[in-house]
Design a protein around this motif. Structure first.
Motif, mmCIF file in Angstrom:
data_model
loop_
_atom_site.group_PDB
_atom_site.id
_atom_site.type_symbol
_atom_site.label_atom_id
_atom_site.label_comp_id
_atom_site.label_asym_id
_atom_site.label_seq_id
_atom_site.Cartn_x
_atom_site.Cartn_y
_atom_site.Cartn_z
ATOM 1 N N VAL A 233 -2.701 -32.415 45.590
ATOM 2 C CA VAL A 233 -3.105 -32.303 44.185
ATOM 3 C C VAL A 233 -4.575 -32.672 44.016
ATOM 4 O O VAL A 233 -5.315 -32.008 43.279
ATOM 5 C CB VAL A 233 -2.210 -33.199 43.294
ATOM 6 N N ALA A 234 -5.009 -33.737 44.699
ATOM 7 C CA ALA A 234 -6.413 -34.151 44.607
ATOM 8 C C ALA A 234 -7.339 -33.037 45.099
ATOM 9 O O ALA A 234 -8.369 -32.744 44.473
ATOM 10 C CB ALA A 234 -6.633 -35.428 45.418
ATOM 11 N N LEU A 235 -6.973 -32.390 46.201
ATOM 12 C CA LEU A 235 -7.783 -31.289 46.731
ATOM 13 C C LEU A 235 -7.769 -30.091 45.780
ATOM 14 O O LEU A 235 -8.805 -29.426 45.588
ATOM 15 C CB LEU A 235 -7.265 -30.875 48.105
ATOM 16 N N SER A 236 -6.618 -29.829 45.167
ATOM 17 C CA SER A 236 -6.524 -28.720 44.216
ATOM 18 C C SER A 236 -7.367 -28.991 42.981
ATOM 19 O O SER A 236 -7.994 -28.086 42.419
ATOM 20 C CB SER A 236 -5.059 -28.493 43.811
ATOM 21 N N MET A 237 -7.383 -30.240 42.535
ATOM 22 C CA MET A 237 -8.207 -30.620 41.387
ATOM 23 C C MET A 237 -9.687 -30.373 41.681
ATOM 24 O O MET A 237 -10.427 -29.854 40.845
ATOM 25 C CB MET A 237 -7.986 -32.094 41.052
ATOM 26 N N LEU A 238 -10.100 -30.740 42.888
ATOM 27 C CA LEU A 238 -11.493 -30.523 43.270
ATOM 28 C C LEU A 238 -11.828 -29.035 43.286
ATOM 29 O O LEU A 238 -12.886 -28.613 42.806
ATOM 30 C CB LEU A 238 -11.755 -31.128 44.651
ATOM 31 N N GLU A 239 -10.927 -28.237 43.839
ATOM 32 C CA GLU A 239 -11.139 -26.799 43.890
ATOM 33 C C GLU A 239 -11.196 -26.205 42.484
ATOM 34 O O GLU A 239 -12.023 -25.346 42.179
ATOM 35 C CB GLU A 239 -10.018 -26.142 44.701
ATOM 36 N N TYR A 240 -10.321 -26.714 41.622
ATOM 37 C CA TYR A 240 -10.286 -26.259 40.230
ATOM 38 C C TYR A 240 -11.602 -26.564 39.519
ATOM 39 O O TYR A 240 -12.179 -25.716 38.836
ATOM 40 C CB TYR A 240 -9.114 -26.942 39.528
ATOM 41 N N GLU A 241 -12.093 -27.786 39.706
ATOM 42 C CA GLU A 241 -13.336 -28.190 39.044
ATOM 43 C C GLU A 241 -14.525 -27.370 39.537
ATOM 44 O O GLU A 241 -15.447 -27.066 38.777
ATOM 45 C CB GLU A 241 -13.586 -29.677 39.290
ATOM 46 N N ARG A 242 -14.509 -27.022 40.809
ATOM 47 C CA ARG A 242 -15.626 -26.284 41.384
ATOM 48 C C ARG A 242 -15.561 -24.791 41.066
ATOM 49 O O ARG A 242 -16.583 -24.107 41.049
ATOM 50 C CB ARG A 242 -15.648 -26.471 42.902
ATOM 51 N N SER A 243 -14.358 -24.280 40.836
ATOM 52 C CA SER A 243 -14.176 -22.843 40.665
ATOM 53 C C SER A 243 -14.465 -22.363 39.254
ATOM 54 O O SER A 243 -14.833 -21.200 39.062
ATOM 55 C CB SER A 243 -12.745 -22.452 41.038
#
Length: 222
Positions: free
Chosen positions: A194-204
Motif C-alpha cells: 500500500v505504501a508503494l502504491s501510495m507513492l506511485e499514485y502521488e507521482r502519477s
C-alpha cells in the motif's frame, strides 16, 4: 489488532454510551494492547467531557483525531521526553507527551519521538511509528528501517513503520518497502504494498481509482 482499533475509534467518537463497553473489554480481554487502548479511550472520553470549549475543539495540525489530547503547554521538550519515556507513567500521559512533541516538531522533539521506538509497550511503539510518518522527517529513516527489519517486533509496529517509511519516501526507504512487500506476515507485506502504491499514485497524478486498483484486495478481485 482489529479490536484495539475499534476501541480507539470509540474513544475518538467520544460517546459516553461507549464507556460501559470499553470498561467491559478492559476487564475481559487478555491482550495487553487491547487493555491499553481501552484505557486510552476511556481517558479520552473523560478528557473531552471535562475539557474547556477551546480544548475540546482543538484540531490536530495534521488533521488527525488523536487518541489523546496533547499535553498542556508549559512543559519543556525535555520534560515531555521524560514523560514519554517513563515506563512507570500512565499510558494516556505518555501519549499526550508524544502528541505535544509531534506538534513541536523541532529537531530535539523529533529525536525524543525516535527514541520512544524503544519503549516496552507495543501499542505505544506503534503510535510512535505513526507519528514519525506524520512528521516525515528523514532523521527517522534508520530507526524505522530497523523496526521493519526486526521480524521479532510486533506486526502492528512493523506495519506502522512501513507506512511511515512510505511517507518519508527516500530511496533507501523505497528499496526496503520493495524488499518487505514479500514478508511472510500479511499485515507487514500488505502495508509495504500500500505504501508503494501510495507513492506511485502521488507521482502519477492519476485518479483515485488507480490507488484502489493497486491494493492487494483489489488485485485479487480483478
Amino acid at each position: 489488532m482489529f479490536i484495539d482499533q475499534a476501541a480507539e475509534a470509540l474513544g475518538a467518537i467520544g460517546l459516553e454510551k461507549s464507556i460501559s463497553l470499553l470498561k467491559e473489554s478492559l476487564a475481559a480481554d487478555p491482550a495487553v494492547e487491547v487493555q491499553e487502548t481501552c484505557e486510552l479511550a476511556l481517558r479520552r472520553i473523560e478528557g473531552q467531557k471535562n475539557a474547556s470549549g477551546a480544548e475540546s475543539t482543538t484540531i490536530s495540525p495534521y488533521l488527525s483525531v488523536d487518541p489523546a489530547l496533547p499535553a498542556k503547554q508549559g512543559l519543556s521538550v525535555e520534560q515531555l521526553r521524560e514523560l514519554l519515556l517513563n515506563e512507570q507513567e500512565k499510558m494516556y500521559e505518555r501519549y499526550a507527551a508524544l502528541f505535544a512533541l509531534r506538534n513541536d516538531g523541532g529537531d530535539y522533539a523529533v529525536s525524543a519521538v525516535i527514541e520512544a521506538l524503544g519503549v516496552k509497550s507495543a501499542l505505544l511503539r506503534h503510535e510512535v511509528a505513526y507519528v514519525l510518518g506524520q512528521l516525515q522527517n528523514k532523521a527517522a529513516s534508520d530507526a524505522l528501517s530497523g523496526v521493519l527489519k526486526n521480524v521479532n517486533e510486533h506486526p502492528m509496529v512493523r506495519h506502522e513503520a512501513a507506512e511511515a517509511l512510505g511517507s518519508i519516501a527516500d530511496q533507501e526507504s523505497i528499496a526496503l518497502l520493495e524488499e518487505f512487500s514479500k514478508d511472510p506476515e500479511p499485515i507487514v507485506s500488505q502495508s509495504c504494498e500500500v505504501a508503494l502504491s501510495m507513492l506511485e499514485y502521488e507521482r502519477s497524478g492519476k485518479s483515485f481509482e488507480f490507488l484502489f486498483l493497486q491494493t492487494p484486495q483489489a488485485q485479487q478481485e480483478s
